[in-house]
Enzyme design. Structure first.
Site, short mmCIF file in Angstrom:
data_model
loop_
_atom_site.label_atom_id
_atom_site.label_comp_id
_atom_site.label_asym_id
_atom_site.label_seq_id
_atom_site.Cartn_x
_atom_site.Cartn_y
_atom_site.Cartn_z
N TYR A 165 62.61 -54.55 -32.71
CA TYR A 165 61.43 -53.97 -32.06
C TYR A 165 61.86 -53.32 -30.73
O TYR A 165 61.51 -52.17 -30.45
CB TYR A 165 60.39 -55.07 -31.84
CG TYR A 165 59.12 -54.61 -31.16
CD1 TYR A 165 58.20 -53.80 -31.82
CD2 TYR A 165 58.81 -55.01 -29.85
CE1 TYR A 165 57.02 -53.40 -31.20
CE2 TYR A 165 57.64 -54.62 -29.23
CZ TYR A 165 56.74 -53.81 -29.90
OH TYR A 165 55.57 -53.41 -29.28
N LYS A 169 61.59 -49.31 -29.99
CA LYS A 169 60.75 -48.81 -28.90
C LYS A 169 61.59 -48.02 -27.90
O LYS A 169 61.12 -47.04 -27.32
CB LYS A 169 60.00 -49.96 -28.22
CG LYS A 169 58.89 -50.55 -29.10
CD LYS A 169 57.81 -49.52 -29.43
CE LYS A 169 56.57 -50.15 -30.05
NZ LYS A 169 55.53 -49.18 -30.42
#
Ligand code: NAP
Length: 250
Positions: A165, A169
């Site tokens: 993640y 991002k």
């Protein structure tokens, strides 16, 4: 009170504008979709759950704006293109795209399977890239448009157990700046917003044990999105990093 605190905020008039907000069935995306509608935009919203979409749509229609719901899984490449096409035929060419869809799992780096790594890429990065690709042919010829990508503080610094993640991002932040550079000559603005923890279902799933006192709310992110849409023509803001006041600076 300082002079700044007393300054009248800029409020954008979005009447006649069309916005497409991904991941708007609940949480941050829903708050953004409703906020844009309150300021005059017709809004197209995407998520997988029809029930959630219908609830967001009811709130938007109550405000008196048109709303197109698209039940689709944006981890599928074709769904990104189809979401833009459906928006164009239902309410018109998007002037605003908010790439908000995203999701995370929570475990040590070495426990992620190949499928889970791919899933993080598809839901956090690829959906944003492909929805932007699909919308740009409707913005570039008109020399108008704003793309706002919702990244995360996880793209700015490492958080334990959020390996893929955080990495995806960071990729969203990086691509946003390349897009801002490439699209400037076409009159298109690109911003990236990096919130810290926000009190949503996603946070429930990742940090069920945490005390939420003082956490940011979806509405706070929606306010920042509105502020970005209110910027005067001669300036822009590439990246907004936001956190609850008592969290550490990033
Ligand atoms: N909450 C936080 O602490 C936080 C902090 C920083 C950044 N963010 C970012 O903010 C964005 C929104 O997060 P949130 O907290 O509002 O999450 P959320 O409450 O889980 O909402 C996510 C929305 O995206 C939709 N969605 C998820 N997977 C999808 C898929 N494959 N295809 C289409 N729609 C999908 C969900 O609906 P369905 O499940 O029905 O598809 C839902 O409407 C994400 O990009 C997240 O990374 C969140």
């Amino acid at each position: 009170m300082t002079g700044l605190a007393n300054a009248a905020p800029h409020v954008p008039d979005l009447s006649g504008k069309v916005a497409l907000v991904t991941g708007a069935g609940r949480g941050i995306g829903r708050a953004i979709a409703i906020k844009l509608a309150r300021h005059g935009a017709d809004v197209s919203i995407v998520a997988r759950s029809e029930a959630d979409l219908n609830e967001t749509r009811a709130r938007i229609e109550q405000i008196g704006r048109r709303c197109c719901t698209i039940a689709a899984d944006l981890t599928e490449a074709e769904a990104c293109t189809a979401a833009v096409a459906s928006t164009v035929s239902a309410i018109g060419s998007p002037d605003i795209l908010v790439n908000n869809v995203g999701a995370a799992a929570f475990k040590p780096v070495w426990e992620y399977s190949a499928e889970e790594v791919d899933w993080h890429y598809r839901v956090n990065y690829r959906a944003m890239h492909l929805c932007s690709n699909a919308v740009l042919p409707h913005m570039i010829p008109r020399r108008i448009g704003t793309i706002i990508n919702i990244a995360s503080s996880s793209g700015k610094k490492p958080y334990k157990h959020q390996g893929p993640y955080c990495a995806m991002k960071a990729a969203v932040i990086s691509l946003s700046k390349v897009m801002a550079l490439e699209l400037r000559e076409y009159g298109i603005r690109v911003h990236v917003v990096c919130p810290g923890a926000v009190d949503t279902k996603m946070a429930d799933a990742v940090h069920p044990e945490r005390d939420r006192t003082g956490w940011m709310q979806p509405q706070d992110v929606a306010e920042i999105v509105l502020d970005l849409l209110a910027l005067p023509e001669h300036l822009t803001v590439d990246e907004v990093v936001m956190r609850r006041y008592l969290a550490d600076p990033m």
